[in-house]
Enzyme design. Sequence first.
Site, PDB file in Angstrom:
ATOM      1  N   SER A  45       0.826  -1.205   0.000  1.00 52.10           N
ATOM      2  CA  SER A  45       0.000   0.000   0.000  1.00 52.10           C
ATOM      3  C   SER A  45       0.867   1.266   0.000  1.00 52.10           C
ATOM      4  CB  SER A  45      -0.971  -0.039   1.186  1.00 52.10           C
ATOM      5  OG  SER A  45      -2.050   0.844   1.010  1.00 52.10           O
ATOM      6  N   ASP A 161      -6.208  -3.836  -1.525  1.00 50.97           N
ATOM      7  CA  ASP A 161      -5.034  -3.493  -0.714  1.00 50.97           C
ATOM      8  C   ASP A 161      -4.325  -4.729  -0.145  1.00 50.97           C
ATOM      9  OD1 ASP A 161      -3.505  -2.536   1.738  1.00 50.97           O
ATOM     10  OD2 ASP A 161      -4.279  -0.623   0.992  1.00 50.97           O
TER      11      ASP A 161
END
Length: 276
Positions: A45, A161
């Site tokens: 991320s 994510d």
Amino acid sequence: MCPDNRKKKVGLALSGGAARGLAHVGVIRVLQEEGVPIDIVAGTSAGAVVGAIYAASRDAAVVMRHTLDVSWKRLAPLIDPSFPWTGLIRGKKITNVLSGFLGGDIEFSDLKLPFACVATDIDTGEEIVMDRGLVLDALRASISIPGIFTVVRREGRFLVDGGLTTPVPVNVIRRMGADLVIAVNVNPSLSAHMAKSGRKRAGARKNPNIFQVMMQSFYITTGSLAQSSLANSDVVIEPDLTNIGAGDFHKASELIALGEKAARKAIPEIKRKLKE
């Protein structure tokens, strides 16, 4: 142990953390200043974004320049609503900004350092490690916090994510060949956050916006997974960010400084382990 006839390969594993990921910049800056070699980088991320910029440039100053002036005011024009929704934001505008950071729509093979980033298959729950193809596509998948960004279709999978499966990619960096793994976790443990925030009264803080609530909820739920990931690292750097929220992008300078502070404390341990 690393064989005597070659130096240890140092791997840097950078956690997710949204705005808190800016602390990674301070860590990288100190490692470079102290002459700590970084041979391999992996990120999840926000850590993937910072790691990719560094892998493309091998220059902490370049990373600083791209990330220092970050705020909600600058980010707001990058929000492109999505209809129908698999998330609130399509992310096309943010992807264009990342392209500018990287110097174009480059491939992993164009990077100056071996780099990988992590996403999660939303259908199977699998960790998906991306280390080939277009870097921007991989980054867009890695940053796709569920509910905020739309899912990314890549190689027949629907990706979100990487923090859902791999908040800190320590094992990823091990598999990439690192002998010494430096893990940077920018998400405070829930117990530390509660201990500090519990001393404040609700009226002393502004109400969080929807993005802050969603991001913070995400990092609370993945906190224990992050701590277990750190067990396989050699050195752990955890800046004290308990007073900074996942959506506090306007605190870039403070976040970078706190990353620097934590990294300086870890330098003696890192240099000792490099000599072992």
